[in-house]
Design a protein around this motif. Structure first.
Motif, PDB file in Angstrom:
ATOM      1  N   SER A  21       0.838  -1.192   0.000  1.00  0.00           N
ATOM      2  CA  SER A  21       0.000   0.000   0.000  1.00  0.00           C
ATOM      3  C   SER A  21       0.877   1.247   0.000  1.00  0.00           C
ATOM      4  O   SER A  21       1.970   1.255   0.566  1.00  0.00           O
ATOM      5  CB  SER A  21      -0.887  -0.016   1.243  1.00  0.00           C
ATOM      6  OG  SER A  21      -1.585   1.183   1.346  1.00  0.00           O
ATOM      7  N   ILE A  22       0.346   2.289  -0.587  1.00  0.00           N
ATOM      8  CA  ILE A  22       1.081   3.550  -0.575  1.00  0.00           C
ATOM      9  C   ILE A  22       0.588   4.476   0.540  1.00  0.00           C
ATOM     10  O   ILE A  22       1.035   5.603   0.646  1.00  0.00           O
ATOM     11  CB  ILE A  22       0.989   4.257  -1.952  1.00  0.00           C
ATOM     12  CG1 ILE A  22      -0.474   4.572  -2.282  1.00  0.00           C
ATOM     13  CG2 ILE A  22       1.652   3.436  -3.040  1.00  0.00           C
ATOM     14  CD1 ILE A  22      -0.641   5.456  -3.499  1.00  0.00           C
ATOM     15  N   LYS A  23      -0.311   3.952   1.389  1.00  0.00           N
ATOM     16  CA  LYS A  23      -0.810   4.761   2.493  1.00  0.00           C
ATOM     17  C   LYS A  23       0.273   4.944   3.546  1.00  0.00           C
ATOM     18  O   LYS A  23       1.059   4.038   3.818  1.00  0.00           O
ATOM     19  CB  LYS A  23      -2.016   4.098   3.154  1.00  0.00           C
ATOM     20  CG  LYS A  23      -3.253   4.075   2.305  1.00  0.00           C
ATOM     21  CD  LYS A  23      -4.393   3.439   3.068  1.00  0.00           C
ATOM     22  CE  LYS A  23      -5.647   3.395   2.242  1.00  0.00           C
ATOM     23  NZ  LYS A  23      -6.744   2.754   2.958  1.00  0.00           N
ATOM     24  N   THR A  24       0.297   6.124   4.139  1.00  0.00           N
ATOM     25  CA  THR A  24       1.235   6.380   5.226  1.00  0.00           C
ATOM     26  C   THR A  24       0.740   5.671   6.491  1.00  0.00           C
ATOM     27  O   THR A  24      -0.440   5.330   6.591  1.00  0.00           O
ATOM     28  CB  THR A  24       1.339   7.895   5.514  1.00  0.00           C
ATOM     29  OG1 THR A  24       0.076   8.350   5.986  1.00  0.00           O
ATOM     30  CG2 THR A  24       1.755   8.667   4.274  1.00  0.00           C
ATOM     31  N   PRO A  25       1.630   5.438   7.458  1.00  0.00           N
ATOM     32  CA  PRO A  25       1.188   4.805   8.704  1.00  0.00           C
ATOM     33  C   PRO A  25       0.058   5.583   9.386  1.00  0.00           C
ATOM     34  O   PRO A  25      -0.857   4.993   9.946  1.00  0.00           O
ATOM     35  CB  PRO A  25       2.442   4.791   9.575  1.00  0.00           C
ATOM     36  CG  PRO A  25       3.574   4.790   8.602  1.00  0.00           C
ATOM     37  CD  PRO A  25       3.084   5.607   7.423  1.00  0.00           C
ATOM     38  N   PHE A  26       0.095   6.911   9.324  1.00  0.00           N
ATOM     39  CA  PHE A  26      -0.969   7.722   9.907  1.00  0.00           C
ATOM     40  C   PHE A  26      -2.305   7.439   9.237  1.00  0.00           C
ATOM     41  O   PHE A  26      -3.330   7.298   9.890  1.00  0.00           O
ATOM     42  CB  PHE A  26      -0.634   9.209   9.796  1.00  0.00           C
ATOM     43  CG  PHE A  26      -1.729  10.105  10.306  1.00  0.00           C
ATOM     44  CD1 PHE A  26      -1.948  10.255  11.662  1.00  0.00           C
ATOM     45  CD2 PHE A  26      -2.570  10.772   9.434  1.00  0.00           C
ATOM     46  CE1 PHE A  26      -2.955  11.062  12.140  1.00  0.00           C
ATOM     47  CE2 PHE A  26      -3.586  11.578   9.893  1.00  0.00           C
ATOM     48  CZ  PHE A  26      -3.774  11.726  11.253  1.00  0.00           C
ATOM     49  N   LYS A  27      -2.301   7.337   7.930  1.00  0.00           N
ATOM     50  CA  LYS A  27      -3.536   7.104   7.184  1.00  0.00           C
ATOM     51  C   LYS A  27      -4.118   5.725   7.509  1.00  0.00           C
ATOM     52  O   LYS A  27      -5.331   5.550   7.562  1.00  0.00           O
ATOM     53  CB  LYS A  27      -3.279   7.229   5.675  1.00  0.00           C
ATOM     54  CG  LYS A  27      -4.532   7.201   4.850  1.00  0.00           C
ATOM     55  CD  LYS A  27      -5.427   8.378   5.175  1.00  0.00           C
ATOM     56  CE  LYS A  27      -6.655   8.357   4.304  1.00  0.00           C
ATOM     57  NZ  LYS A  27      -7.625   9.353   4.691  1.00  0.00           N
ATOM     58  N   ARG A  28      -3.264   4.729   7.769  1.00  0.00           N
ATOM     59  CA  ARG A  28      -3.745   3.384   8.083  1.00  0.00           C
ATOM     60  C   ARG A  28      -4.443   3.345   9.446  1.00  0.00           C
ATOM     61  O   ARG A  28      -5.372   2.577   9.635  1.00  0.00           O
ATOM     62  CB  ARG A  28      -2.586   2.394   8.050  1.00  0.00           C
ATOM     63  CG  ARG A  28      -2.208   1.991   6.636  1.00  0.00           C
ATOM     64  CD  ARG A  28      -1.284   0.795   6.646  1.00  0.00           C
ATOM     65  NE  ARG A  28       0.018   1.105   7.209  1.00  0.00           N
ATOM     66  CZ  ARG A  28       1.079   1.474   6.503  1.00  0.00           C
ATOM     67  NH1 ARG A  28       0.999   1.555   5.196  1.00  0.00           N
ATOM     68  NH2 ARG A  28       2.220   1.736   7.080  1.00  0.00           N
ATOM     69  N   VAL A  29      -4.004   4.130  10.399  1.00  0.00           N
ATOM     70  CA  VAL A  29      -4.612   4.077  11.734  1.00  0.00           C
ATOM     71  C   VAL A  29      -5.686   5.141  11.932  1.00  0.00           C
ATOM     72  O   VAL A  29      -6.397   5.112  12.917  1.00  0.00           O
ATOM     73  CB  VAL A  29      -3.557   4.221  12.857  1.00  0.00           C
ATOM     74  CG1 VAL A  29      -2.566   3.115  12.786  1.00  0.00           C
ATOM     75  CG2 VAL A  29      -2.895   5.578  12.816  1.00  0.00           C
ATOM     76  N   GLU A  30      -5.795   6.054  11.010  1.00  0.00           N
ATOM     77  CA  GLU A  30      -6.786   7.129  11.142  1.00  0.00           C
ATOM     78  C   GLU A  30      -8.195   6.546  11.251  1.00  0.00           C
ATOM     79  O   GLU A  30      -8.582   5.651  10.519  1.00  0.00           O
ATOM     80  CB  GLU A  30      -6.703   8.050   9.927  1.00  0.00           C
ATOM     81  CG  GLU A  30      -7.528   9.304  10.064  1.00  0.00           C
ATOM     82  CD  GLU A  30      -7.343  10.229   8.863  1.00  0.00           C
ATOM     83  OE1 GLU A  30      -7.960  11.279   8.870  1.00  0.00           O
ATOM     84  OE2 GLU A  30      -6.596   9.882   7.939  1.00  0.00           O
ATOM     85  N   GLY A  31      -8.944   7.042  12.214  1.00  0.00           N
ATOM     86  CA  GLY A  31     -10.315   6.597  12.389  1.00  0.00           C
ATOM     87  C   GLY A  31     -10.466   5.379  13.278  1.00  0.00           C
ATOM     88  O   GLY A  31     -11.574   4.939  13.529  1.00  0.00           O
ATOM     89  N   LEU A  32      -9.379   4.810  13.790  1.00  0.00           N
ATOM     90  CA  LEU A  32      -9.480   3.627  14.631  1.00  0.00           C
ATOM     91  C   LEU A  32      -9.635   3.962  16.112  1.00  0.00           C
ATOM     92  O   LEU A  32      -9.989   3.108  16.900  1.00  0.00           O
ATOM     93  CB  LEU A  32      -8.253   2.724  14.444  1.00  0.00           C
ATOM     94  CG  LEU A  32      -8.107   2.093  13.069  1.00  0.00           C
ATOM     95  CD1 LEU A  32      -6.851   1.251  13.014  1.00  0.00           C
ATOM     96  CD2 LEU A  32      -9.328   1.255  12.743  1.00  0.00           C
TER      97      LEU A  32
END
Length: 126
Positions: free
Chosen positions: A2-13
């Motif tokens: 994935s090209i998502k940043t680590p912040f984007k992966r945990v956002e909303g959790l």
């Protein structure tokens, strides 16, 4: 990949600000429990060895009954909050975590209902 940043992966959790409210509720119930537990111990120690009629007469006093009710509600709410933190921090399986959180709520509510019923029953002289 994935090209998502680590912040984007945990956002909303997680819920921002929810922990602060929980923290303050736990601290306020702890503060309220200090005089309530002192009064509770005083009442219980003073009734040690007394007969049922004396205990019932003591609980018929509105001040004593209200103090005991406040102890039950505040201490059990504080215990529920504390156990919730332990469950959330140390139980990693989602199903087990939710099952224990529900059990925590039902357990503390059940104990509170039984204790309040007993205090009211003694307080009203039944």
């Amino acid at each position: 990949m994935s090209i998502k940043t680590p912040f984007k992966r945990v956002e909303g959790l997680g819920s921002a600000k929810d922990g602060t409210e929980h923290f303050w509720r736990q601290r306020l119930t702890a503060l309220a429990n200090v005089p309530l537990i002192i009064a509770f111990v005083w009442i219980v120690v003073s009734l040690n060895g007394e007969d049922h009629a004396t205990v019932a007469a003591t609980f018929a006093n509105p001040f004593v009954a209200v103090v005991m009710l406040l102890v039950i509600v505040s201490a059990l709410y504080h215990a529920k909050l504390g156990m919730q933190v332990v469950i959330e921090d140390y139980i990693h399986g989602e199903l087990a975590k939710y099952a224990l959180l529900v059990a925590n709520i039902f357990f503390t509510f059940g104990i509170a209902v039984l204790a309040v019923f007993a205090i009211l029953k003694m307080g009203f002289g039944s």
